[in-house]
Design a protein around this motif. Structure first.
Motif, PDB file in Angstrom:
ATOM      1  N   UNK A  31       1.021  -1.138   0.291  1.00 53.58           N
ATOM      2  CA  UNK A  31      -0.146  -0.163  -0.089  1.00 53.58           C
ATOM      3  C   UNK A  31       0.825   0.758   0.062  1.00 53.58           C
ATOM      4  N   UNK A  32       1.966   1.244   0.711  1.00 57.52           N
ATOM      5  CA  UNK A  32       2.345   2.470   0.624  1.00 57.52           C
ATOM      6  C   UNK A  32       3.605   2.544  -0.661  1.00 57.52           C
ATOM      7  N   UNK A  33       3.953   1.667  -1.067  1.00 57.40           N
ATOM      8  CA  UNK A  33       4.799   1.233  -2.500  1.00 57.40           C
ATOM      9  C   UNK A  33       4.010   1.657  -3.332  1.00 57.40           C
ATOM     10  N   UNK A  34       2.324   1.018  -3.371  1.00 55.72           N
ATOM     11  CA  UNK A  34       1.249   2.239  -4.599  1.00 55.72           C
ATOM     12  C   UNK A  34       0.882   3.718  -4.010  1.00 55.72           C
ATOM     13  N   UNK A  35       1.216   4.217  -2.891  1.00 55.41           N
ATOM     14  CA  UNK A  35       1.470   5.777  -3.115  1.00 55.41           C
ATOM     15  C   UNK A  35       2.199   6.718  -3.175  1.00 55.41           C
ATOM     16  N   UNK A  36       3.133   6.036  -2.607  1.00 58.00           N
ATOM     17  CA  UNK A  36       4.190   6.454  -3.133  1.00 58.00           C
ATOM     18  C   UNK A  36       4.679   6.654  -4.726  1.00 58.00           C
ATOM     19  N   UNK A  42       3.508  12.056  -9.593  1.00 57.78           N
ATOM     20  CA  UNK A  42       3.350  13.790  -9.228  1.00 57.78           C
ATOM     21  C   UNK A  42       4.028  14.489  -9.378  1.00 57.78           C
ATOM     22  N   UNK A  43       5.712  14.059  -9.033  1.00 58.15           N
ATOM     23  CA  UNK A  43       6.720  14.424  -9.556  1.00 58.15           C
ATOM     24  C   UNK A  43       7.532  14.650 -10.639  1.00 58.15           C
ATOM     25  N   UNK A  44       7.254  13.667 -11.545  1.00 63.67           N
ATOM     26  CA  UNK A  44       7.536  14.032 -12.528  1.00 63.67           C
ATOM     27  C   UNK A  44       6.422  15.305 -13.934  1.00 63.67           C
ATOM     28  N   UNK A  45       5.032  14.839 -13.437  1.00 63.17           N
ATOM     29  CA  UNK A  45       4.181  15.951 -13.631  1.00 63.17           C
ATOM     30  C   UNK A  45       4.953  17.345 -13.593  1.00 63.17           C
TER      31      UNK A  45
END
Length: 200
Positions: A31-36, A42-45
């Motif tokens: 779950x942490x990996x998914x939202x991480x 978001x950072x690439x955007x």
């Protein structure tokens, strides 16, 4: 609103982090990996937007998507409890999660951008102008996030809301179309030429 008075808390020094429920999990938890990984998208955007600031159509879309991605991350970090009760509150006291309206907005933007594109006659290689290249990178990271979310959903005792999964699936489609739009509406796409170098 979230209030962050201190950036370091030392609570993660043991290799765990807290979900929105207060439950602590290992930092490599699925779950942490998914939202991480969504945070990576978001950072690439954000990096992409360095090259889209002058685009009155595309840049506001990307700005909205950056905000909506935090909603998806909030959705993922506040799973329902084992007894089915919702936890984690958003505006108005409701559970903070992604809505079908956010998915529909993405679909509308895909159709809006796609209407102006040159017909696609081959697979596209990631590249072209800087904005397009970064959008392709965002797309591939988004697909990785989607794979993690599907794997998470299939784990016993875990859940992923249908709207969150739909949003991420649709987002990768948007990023593909947006990359073509950034490449002079598809005119400067870099096309795959099957077998071009096989005999060289």
């Amino acid at each position: 609103m979230v209030v962050l008075n201190r950036i370091y808390t030392r609570t993660g020094d043991d290799g765990t982090t807290a979900l929105g429920t207060g439950e602590r999990r290992k930092k490599y938890d699925l779950r942490i990996s998914a939202y991480g990984t969504l945070d990576e998208v978001n950072a690439v955007i954000g990096l992409t937007r360095l090259a889209t600031t002058g685009d009155a159509q595309l840049d506001p879309m990307l700005a909205r998507i950056q905000n909506d991605l935090f909603d998806v991350e909030a959705d993922l970090c506040m799973p329902q409890r084992a007894d089915g009760a919702s936890v984690g509150k958003g505006p108005g006291g409701a559970r903070l999660n992604v809505t079908d309206a956010q998915v529909e907005w993405l679909e509308q933007q895909i159709d809006r951008l796609n209407a102006d594109l040159a017909p696609l006659r081959s697979f596209i290689l990631p590249g072209g102008c800087p904005a397009a290249a970064h959008l392709h990178l965002a797309r591939t990271v988004c697909r990785r996030a989607e794979r993690l979310m599907v794997e998470l959903k299939d784990q016993p005792g875990e859940e992923v809301t249908p709207a969150a999964l739909k949003y991420v699936n649709r987002l990768s489609d948007f990023l593909f179309v947006a990359s073509r739009y950034a490449n002079d509406k598809g005119a400067t796409d870099v096309l795959w030429q099957p077998g071009k170098n096989r005999n060289q």
